[in-house]
Design an enzyme around this catalytic site. Sequence first.
Site, PDB file in Angstrom:
ATOM      1  N   GLU B  49       0.861  -1.172   0.000  1.00  0.00           N
ATOM      2  CA  GLU B  49       0.000   0.000   0.000  1.00  0.00           C
ATOM      3  C   GLU B  49       0.897   1.222   0.000  1.00  0.00           C
ATOM      4  O   GLU B  49       1.650   1.451   0.941  1.00  0.00           O
ATOM      5  CB  GLU B  49      -0.854  -0.031   1.270  1.00  0.00           C
ATOM      6  CG  GLU B  49      -2.277   0.386   1.041  1.00  0.00           C
ATOM      7  CD  GLU B  49      -3.101   0.257   2.302  1.00  0.00           C
ATOM      8  OE1 GLU B  49      -3.766  -0.770   2.458  1.00  0.00           O
ATOM      9  OE2 GLU B  49      -3.054   1.170   3.128  1.00  0.00           O
ATOM     10  N   ASP B  60      -5.855  10.745   9.464  1.00  0.00           N
ATOM     11  CA  ASP B  60      -4.570  10.252   9.943  1.00  0.00           C
ATOM     12  C   ASP B  60      -4.149  10.878  11.266  1.00  0.00           C
ATOM     13  O   ASP B  60      -4.325  12.072  11.489  1.00  0.00           O
ATOM     14  CB  ASP B  60      -3.473  10.525   8.899  1.00  0.00           C
ATOM     15  CG  ASP B  60      -3.566   9.553   7.744  1.00  0.00           C
ATOM     16  OD1 ASP B  60      -3.586   8.336   8.006  1.00  0.00           O
ATOM     17  OD2 ASP B  60      -3.653  10.006   6.591  1.00  0.00           O
ATOM     18  N   TYR B 174     -11.740  -3.102   3.040  1.00  0.00           N
ATOM     19  CA  TYR B 174     -10.826  -2.633   4.077  1.00  0.00           C
ATOM     20  C   TYR B 174     -11.660  -2.361   5.313  1.00  0.00           C
ATOM     21  O   TYR B 174     -12.446  -1.421   5.340  1.00  0.00           O
ATOM     22  CB  TYR B 174     -10.137  -1.358   3.597  1.00  0.00           C
ATOM     23  CG  TYR B 174      -8.984  -0.865   4.456  1.00  0.00           C
ATOM     24  CD1 TYR B 174      -9.116  -0.668   5.813  1.00  0.00           C
ATOM     25  CD2 TYR B 174      -7.754  -0.560   3.870  1.00  0.00           C
ATOM     26  CE1 TYR B 174      -8.067  -0.205   6.585  1.00  0.00           C
ATOM     27  CE2 TYR B 174      -6.692  -0.086   4.633  1.00  0.00           C
ATOM     28  CZ  TYR B 174      -6.858   0.086   5.991  1.00  0.00           C
ATOM     29  OH  TYR B 174      -5.824   0.559   6.753  1.00  0.00           O
TER      30      TYR B 174
END
Lengths: 396, 282
Positions: B49, B60, B174
């Site tokens: 990735e 994040d 995911y």
Amino acid sequence: MPKLPDKHGHFGFYGGRYVAETLMPALLELEEVYCQCRRDSTFKRELRALQREYIGRPTPLTFAARLTERLGGAKVYLKREDLCHTGAHKINNTIGQALLAKRMGKERLIAETGAGQHGVATATVAALLGFSCEVFMGCEDTVRQAPNVFRMRLLGATLREVASGSQTLKDAMNEALRDWITHVAHTFYVIGTVAGPHPYPMLVRDFQSVIGRETKKQIVQHEGRLPDYLIACVGGGSNAMGLFAPFLPETAIHMVAVEAGGLGAGQNAASMANGYAGVLHGSKTYVLQDETGQISATHSLAPGLDYPGVGPELSYWNDQQRIRCVTVQDAQAVEGMRLLAETEGIIPALESAHAVAYAATLVPQLPATAIVVINVSGRGDKDLQSVASFLGENAL
Amino acid sequence: MTRIADTFTQLQARGEVGLIPFITAGDPDMETTFALVHEMARQGADIIELGVPFSDPMADGPTLQRAAERALQHGTSLSHVFELVRRLRQSLTIPILLFGYYNPIWRYGGERFAADARQAGVDGVLCVDLPPEEAEELKRETDRHDLDMIFLLAPTSSLDRAQKVLARARGFIYYVAVTGVTGVRAALPADLSDMVRRIRAISPVPVGVGFGISSAEHAVQVAGVADAAIVGSAISQVIEQSLGRPDMVPRVGALIAELKTALRSIETPNDIGTTIAPPLQS
Ligand SMILES: Cc1ncc(COP(=O)(O)O)c(C=O)c1O
């Protein structure tokens, strides 16, 4: 006129919900709750009561006699959002969102703030309605808006200083979103402007539209007719959309959105004038960015305008040429502040001073029969220190 | 069949759980990224990735924010990432998945992005801030170029919503292990296994689990129920701690080897390789 936004939260090409999956369920729930509440008479009654008894609405529409005389053109009226409790229009929105949060059983409010006005307005309603409250603010803004930092603390809010990125409003919003992603189960994110993912641009506009609805009634009482020009500053665009929205069907009325020209090319926050369509903080809209899609650093002396995006609905009406966007630079804005202070005894916020400064260039070109309304979105007490240092110690 | 689907088929045939390491392209520079990818492949990574850095990464935590900042300091852009993938593809055969935020892709142009990504040798793309509701436009292009667009599910997704998302899934799904942003954590949520099992039971594609997987122990916990473990911040932490040191690449390699060994040591979910659920009727 099309009903905006559409059921997917789009304003034509703009808007939408560009967020991490973790937040999608919360946004869908908020949309559902809001759509119930806006048809619910108990909710509406509660909101109206707080607007009247707590914010102090309706705010006046003041005829600016000496400013009108000084500028020598159209008649100028001021919509006095500076007289709202806490000193800016921001509380119109935070009261509405806090009532939604109560309905949803949330315990904690979070907010981003630039000028500190939205942070103060969120901390205020948190105190009023019994929520815990954390406000995210860039380190640069905590310095230049120190009085508001103190107010938030006094109101019992926890201040979270944001040291990442440019340390201004954009970074505060990143950090607030990260907090929301982490605490979404019991936290309500009170977004301070008509930006962010759907349904925020819609519900913030609706809560702020009280500005335009009152203005419409008041100007008819004063003048027996609707105005020719509406002028408002634009950071994210909530005071502008609040004033404009009720007038959108009146196609003869000119609407001017004043963006922050900062120090000129490369150092400004004029997203519609200088940006490109992009995706920031959950919606597609005009964004200041480089050719590879990285978000640009911005500058404005007015922290509330110092933001690289703009609400998606403004992007839409800008493309439709229903609103016109113009820019005003830092120095002009300070002149605008001084002009309103000297002629009317009203010290506007630096943000609002951008609208005043543009009016000062427009009004002299208009006939005496024309009517202009300026949205004085907030008062300038918070800005005295930064204006003093901008002008140099002895400049006043 | 895409290279990603192929990889999962092979993993299942071997009774193995995949390891998907994440690193930010250009952190600290492209040459290092090139070396790191090769090293990770050598040590057992099954899919790479590659993060496309973005100035405002709202999902994040601090570790990956700093990684993106380091990459952006020298102007890492999508074009540079494609260049890197082209070079990697001269000798690398495992799938490469781009992971990032939508604005750089949008600015590059969806059609051009998909064409250039495919041409460079990219196999899939994951946009953190592009839920299925907004993804149609880009997905048309990625489908046309046979790139897998990977969607996410989170602990907050209802079953009803999971079904909607799964109906559009390609490659793998995911699953975001924690309600939160990326970053290393001491422990994973207690109900993680249940959540993954529930999703896996109705998923037409394999399930990878990421966000917060910080150690071999976590990887093992995830491997008992998922098809792949995705590890990001823990690797970026090693990169950050090794900045300016000559042994960054072997140190990252050692972490990958440790994770892969841990994954190989455990039983794969017992239904792997037999009952990948059939596609849902939407
Ligand atoms: C007084 C005042 N006016 C205007 C703004 C800009 O926000 P908006 O464009 O949403 O009205 C702010 C933001 O902090 C503000 O404090």
